[in-house]
Design a protein around this motif. Structure first.
Motif, PDB file in Angstrom:
ATOM      1  N   VAL A 189     -10.792  -1.034   6.303  1.00 23.72           N
ATOM      2  CA  VAL A 189     -10.753  -2.548   6.518  1.00 23.72           C
ATOM      3  C   VAL A 189     -10.971  -2.934   8.017  1.00 23.72           C
ATOM      4  O   VAL A 189     -10.390  -2.625   8.897  1.00 23.72           O
ATOM      5  CB  VAL A 189      -9.581  -3.083   6.231  1.00 23.72           C
ATOM      6  CG1 VAL A 189      -9.335  -4.664   6.252  1.00 23.72           C
ATOM      7  CG2 VAL A 189      -8.711  -2.664   4.729  1.00 23.72           C
ATOM      8  N   GLY A 249     -10.279   4.363   2.368  1.00 20.28           N
ATOM      9  CA  GLY A 249     -10.785   2.957   2.342  1.00 20.28           C
ATOM     10  C   GLY A 249     -10.506   2.466   3.965  1.00 20.28           C
ATOM     11  O   GLY A 249      -9.645   2.707   4.662  1.00 20.28           O
ATOM     12  N   LYS A 282      -4.793  -8.863  -0.685  1.00 18.55           N
ATOM     13  CA  LYS A 282      -6.140  -8.487  -1.864  1.00 18.55           C
ATOM     14  C   LYS A 282      -6.482  -6.995  -1.672  1.00 18.55           C
ATOM     15  O   LYS A 282      -6.916  -6.680  -2.682  1.00 18.55           O
ATOM     16  CB  LYS A 282      -7.324  -9.374  -1.498  1.00 18.55           C
ATOM     17  CG  LYS A 282      -6.885 -10.840  -1.369  1.00 18.55           C
ATOM     18  CD  LYS A 282      -6.958 -11.350  -2.952  1.00 18.55           C
ATOM     19  CE  LYS A 282      -6.531 -12.860  -2.950  1.00 18.55           C
ATOM     20  NZ  LYS A 282      -7.785 -13.638  -2.629  1.00 18.55           N
ATOM     21  N   VAL A 283      -6.016  -6.145  -0.650  1.00 20.30           N
ATOM     22  CA  VAL A 283      -6.585  -4.899  -0.451  1.00 20.30           C
ATOM     23  C   VAL A 283      -5.506  -4.208  -1.641  1.00 20.30           C
ATOM     24  O   VAL A 283      -6.067  -3.275  -2.298  1.00 20.30           O
ATOM     25  CB  VAL A 283      -6.235  -4.231   0.988  1.00 20.30           C
ATOM     26  CG1 VAL A 283      -6.615  -2.755   0.869  1.00 20.30           C
ATOM     27  CG2 VAL A 283      -7.345  -5.194   1.718  1.00 20.30           C
ATOM     28  N   LEU A 292       0.865  -1.040   0.072  1.00 20.83           N
ATOM     29  CA  LEU A 292      -0.184  -0.004  -0.021  1.00 20.83           C
ATOM     30  C   LEU A 292       0.919   1.211  -0.122  1.00 20.83           C
ATOM     31  O   LEU A 292       0.549   2.245  -0.534  1.00 20.83           O
ATOM     32  CB  LEU A 292      -0.928  -0.191   1.207  1.00 20.83           C
ATOM     33  CG  LEU A 292      -2.055  -0.948   1.189  1.00 20.83           C
ATOM     34  CD1 LEU A 292      -2.803  -1.099   2.444  1.00 20.83           C
ATOM     35  CD2 LEU A 292      -2.954  -0.604   0.123  1.00 20.83           C
ATOM     36  N   LEU A 328     -13.504  -9.832   1.602  1.00 26.02           N
ATOM     37  CA  LEU A 328     -12.208 -10.798   1.304  1.00 26.02           C
ATOM     38  C   LEU A 328     -12.622 -12.007   1.805  1.00 26.02           C
ATOM     39  O   LEU A 328     -12.521 -12.229   3.057  1.00 26.02           O
ATOM     40  CB  LEU A 328     -11.023  -9.956   1.808  1.00 26.02           C
ATOM     41  CG  LEU A 328     -10.620  -8.416   1.560  1.00 26.02           C
ATOM     42  CD1 LEU A 328      -9.503  -8.016   2.290  1.00 26.02           C
ATOM     43  CD2 LEU A 328     -10.602  -8.120   0.037  1.00 26.02           C
ATOM     44  N   PHE A 346     -13.908  -2.497   3.419  1.00 23.95           N
ATOM     45  CA  PHE A 346     -13.490  -4.008   3.106  1.00 23.95           C
ATOM     46  C   PHE A 346     -13.778  -4.754   4.423  1.00 23.95           C
ATOM     47  O   PHE A 346     -13.255  -4.526   5.492  1.00 23.95           O
ATOM     48  CB  PHE A 346     -11.943  -4.055   2.890  1.00 23.95           C
ATOM     49  CG  PHE A 346     -11.506  -3.233   1.557  1.00 23.95           C
ATOM     50  CD1 PHE A 346     -11.681  -3.969   0.278  1.00 23.95           C
ATOM     51  CD2 PHE A 346     -11.327  -1.992   1.409  1.00 23.95           C
ATOM     52  CE1 PHE A 346     -10.989  -3.319  -0.818  1.00 23.95           C
ATOM     53  CE2 PHE A 346     -10.812  -1.247   0.498  1.00 23.95           C
ATOM     54  CZ  PHE A 346     -10.733  -1.934  -0.864  1.00 23.95           C
ATOM     55  N   LEU A 381      -5.069 -10.256   3.406  1.00 20.30           N
ATOM     56  CA  LEU A 381      -4.843  -8.607   3.154  1.00 20.30           C
ATOM     57  C   LEU A 381      -3.991  -8.119   2.031  1.00 20.30           C
ATOM     58  O   LEU A 381      -4.300  -6.975   1.616  1.00 20.30           O
ATOM     59  CB  LEU A 381      -4.305  -7.820   4.485  1.00 20.30           C
ATOM     60  CG  LEU A 381      -4.994  -7.839   5.819  1.00 20.30           C
ATOM     61  CD1 LEU A 381      -4.373  -7.603   6.977  1.00 20.30           C
ATOM     62  CD2 LEU A 381      -6.115  -6.919   5.510  1.00 20.30           C
ATOM     63  N   THR A 396      -1.547   4.906   5.728  1.00 16.10           N
ATOM     64  CA  THR A 396      -2.397   3.914   6.273  1.00 16.10           C
ATOM     65  C   THR A 396      -2.425   4.149   7.936  1.00 16.10           C
ATOM     66  O   THR A 396      -1.538   4.663   8.538  1.00 16.10           O
ATOM     67  CB  THR A 396      -1.558   2.610   6.397  1.00 16.10           C
ATOM     68  OG1 THR A 396      -0.120   2.744   7.053  1.00 16.10           O
ATOM     69  CG2 THR A 396      -1.392   1.873   5.111  1.00 16.10           C
TER      70      THR A 396
END
Length: 288
Positions: free
Chosen positions: A182, A180, A224-225, A127, A217, A199, A222, A134
């Motif tokens: 999660v 976003g 996949k993010v 990321l 997911l 997510f 993770l 983050t």
């Protein structure tokens, strides 16, 4: 996890598991599963109540017990300087501490440590390479949140957040940039709903979180993010290319028509040909 300061550790674990098995919080699940692994039988609980952002409460053998975090103990008015010092030491190690209370005060401390997946560090690194900042929003105490954030490589961490606090934090972040979120628990649902895209962990997440989120997911990976972010970037590029391609072909045909050089086959190409080109360009995404 480790049990601290219990006069009768086995009895304390049974009482804690009796409350924990009725909660879907990850820490509660850890306590309940560990007790089951040791073949300890939980007791019956009546008047069970979930205390969002704090813990749970119930009556066992006629006595009221609480199982929860630092905030809950402070609200019950049974915190002490000695307990604060013990909590600070454990939290500084990156452990989450939950306390079992009874009519006589705090009966036991349970120090629970998260097992970090290597994929978590890799996901955060990916990321960052994509230019994504983050932030960790946690209901745990700030010391634990900071310790976990440092281990994983997260830029910022905020602890002691109730569900409404997480929602407000996401709202502030969303005012600055696309955001976003999660999450996997009931406490994350308001923040998942407030984020531009939410997510949820599809395998381990609570039903409320899955229903609220935009993406689930299913393997809880993770990584996949960042893969989702990369795919989104590619999709946006293809969309822009398709718009430019379609408008460009139409514009060329319009000029040819105005100058009297257009033919029927040119019109067919400007219509169906452009559509086929756009579809073909979009199908390139299937390679990823």
């Amino acid at each position: 996890f480790e049990v601290w300061d219990a006069a009768d550790p086995t009895s304390a674990r049974i009482l804690a598991a009796s409350l924990a098995e009725r909660s879907d919080h990850p820490v509660s699940k850890a306590l309940a599963l560990a007790t089951q692994a040791d073949n300890l039988v939980p007791r019956e609980v009546s008047n069970f109540t979930a205390l969002p952002g704090r813990g749970v409460r119930g009556r066992i053998d006629g006595a009221t017990h609480h199982l929860g975090n630092h905030r809950m103990v402070e609200e019950l008015g049974i915190c002490s300087p000695e307990l604060e010092a013990r909590l600070l030491a454990l939290e500084g190690q990156g452990k989450t501490v939950v306390m079992l209370t009874g009519e006589g005060g705090v009966l036991a401390l349970f120090a629970v440590a998260d097992t970090l997946k290597e994929s978590s560090r890799d996901a955060i690194a990916e990321l960052h390479r994509l230019g994504v900042n983050t932030v960790l929003l946690s209901g745990d105490n700030p010391h634990t949140a900071d310790a976990i954030a440092k281990q994983v490589g997260i830029d910022r961490a905020h602890g002691n957040l109730l569900p409404a606090d997480k929602q407000q934090a996401v709202a502030r972040l969303a005012a600055e940039a696309k955001t976003g979120m999660v999450g996997d628990g009931i406490n994350d649902a308001p923040a998942l709903a407030r984020a531009d895209i939410g997510f949820a962990m599809g395998a381990a997440g609570a039903d409320t979180a899955i229903e609220t989120a935009d993406v689930a997911l299913m393997d809880d990976d993770l990584l996949k993010v960042p893969a989702f972010v990369r795919l989104s970037h590619r999709t946006a590029r293809v969309l822009k290319q398709n718009i430019a391609l379609a408008l460009g072909i139409k514009a060329v045909f319009l000029v040819l028509a105005v100058t009297g050089n257009a033919t029927m086959w040119m019109a067919v190409f400007a219509d169906m040909g452009a559509s086929l080109l756009v579809v073909g360009n979009g199908m390139r995404l299937l390679r990823k």
